[in-house]
Design an enzyme around this catalytic site. Structure first.
Site, PDB file in Angstrom:
ATOM      1  N   GLU A  52      51.924  43.971  35.307  1.00  0.00           N
ATOM      2  CA  GLU A  52      51.822  42.512  35.384  1.00  0.00           C
ATOM      3  C   GLU A  52      53.206  41.916  35.644  1.00  0.00           C
ATOM      4  O   GLU A  52      54.122  42.092  34.844  1.00  0.00           O
ATOM      5  CB  GLU A  52      51.260  41.995  34.053  1.00  0.00           C
ATOM      6  CG  GLU A  52      51.358  40.510  33.811  1.00  0.00           C
ATOM      7  CD  GLU A  52      51.065  40.141  32.367  1.00  0.00           C
ATOM      8  OE1 GLU A  52      51.310  38.980  31.997  1.00  0.00           O
ATOM      9  OE2 GLU A  52      50.588  41.004  31.597  1.00  0.00           O
ATOM     10  N   THR A  79      51.163  35.195  33.042  1.00  0.00           N
ATOM     11  CA  THR A  79      51.560  33.836  32.667  1.00  0.00           C
ATOM     12  C   THR A  79      51.058  32.837  33.708  1.00  0.00           C
ATOM     13  O   THR A  79      51.765  31.925  34.138  1.00  0.00           O
ATOM     14  CB  THR A  79      53.088  33.714  32.478  1.00  0.00           C
ATOM     15  OG1 THR A  79      53.595  34.880  31.818  1.00  0.00           O
ATOM     16  CG2 THR A  79      53.427  32.510  31.595  1.00  0.00           C
ATOM     17  N   LYS A 139      43.055  38.924  25.953  1.00  0.00           N
ATOM     18  CA  LYS A 139      44.362  39.319  25.437  1.00  0.00           C
ATOM     19  C   LYS A 139      44.658  38.521  24.171  1.00  0.00           C
ATOM     20  O   LYS A 139      44.767  37.299  24.214  1.00  0.00           O
ATOM     21  CB  LYS A 139      45.442  39.037  26.491  1.00  0.00           C
ATOM     22  CG  LYS A 139      46.853  39.403  26.050  1.00  0.00           C
ATOM     23  CD  LYS A 139      47.889  38.992  27.088  1.00  0.00           C
ATOM     24  CE  LYS A 139      48.147  37.499  27.064  1.00  0.00           C
ATOM     25  NZ  LYS A 139      49.288  37.117  27.942  1.00  0.00           N
TER      26      LYS A 139
END
Length: 218
Positions: A52, A79, A139
């Site tokens: 990521e 993000t 998450k």
């Protein structure tokens, strides 16, 4: 079933299969990554194949685009907080998206393009909301704040919900979260340090990735 739907399902299945197999997701949250390819190769050599790149890293869409040909690795955007970021990341070739919180517009943008989302959540209500928005996994962030026991509690009402632990994970505690029911843990600065990347010490990155996985899998 249309070809587009088949391809969308294949993308989701591929990313999630790799994530479950490795039980880890690398997050190189760095101020600068000059060339992602040797970093991705080093992580893959150490056993981590899902990576990521966060929107907090300058030039993240360029990093994702440059990673498109990396063999054996699936690269996504992290993000992600807006639909515009989601679309920009997907256009650059992101295989998946990760959010820091429950963000409906990101889920909608990702769903329109068949790209899986690992959606950030903290409370049971947020976890359920993320799942209902179509998240491929949820998450729990920041995981260190609540500890591994929290994952056992969530498994009670949500036994089929794939959970990823993120925030404060390292060799010393990663295994606790997997034993508590998480399908994967996030490997951050303990695996990909700014110093190693700046020095191009890819052997060190590989060694740390391998050590992190060995410790996490117990």
């Amino acid at each position: 079933m249309s070809a587009d739907i088949e391809n969308d399902a294949a993308t989701t299945d591929d990313v999630m299969a790799l994530l479950r197999r490795d039980a880890a997701l690398a997050l190189p949250r760095l101020a600068r990554i000059p060339d992602p390819l040797p970093l991705l190769a080093a992580l893959a050599a150490g056993g981590i194949h899902v990576v990521e790149f966060a929107f907090t890293t300058p030039g993240v869409t360029e990093l994702i685009a440059a990673s498109a040909e990396a063999p054996g690795v699936r690269v996504g955007a992290g993000t992600v907080t807006t639909a515009t970021e989601a679309r920009d990341a997907i256009a650059a070739g992101a295989a998946f998206l990760v959010t820091p919180a429950v963000i409906a517009e990101v889920a909608e943008a990702a769903g329109a393009h068949g790209v899986p989302v690992i959606m950030g959540a903290f409370t049971p209500t947020e976890a359920l909301t993320a799942a209902r928005l179509g998240a491929a996994a949820v998450k729990i962030f920041p995981a260190e704040t609540v500890g591994a026991g929290y994952f056992r509690h969530l498994a009670g009402p949500f036994p089929q919900l794939p959970l990823v632990a993120s925030g404060g994970l390292h060799e010393g505690n990663a295994a606790d979260y997997l034993r508590a029911g998480a399908i994967a843990v996030t490997a951050g600065s303990s695996v990909v340090s700014a110093a190693d990347v700046a020095a191009g010490d890819w052997d060190a990155v590989t060694a740390k990735a391998r050590a992190f996985l060995a410790a996490a899998r117990g």
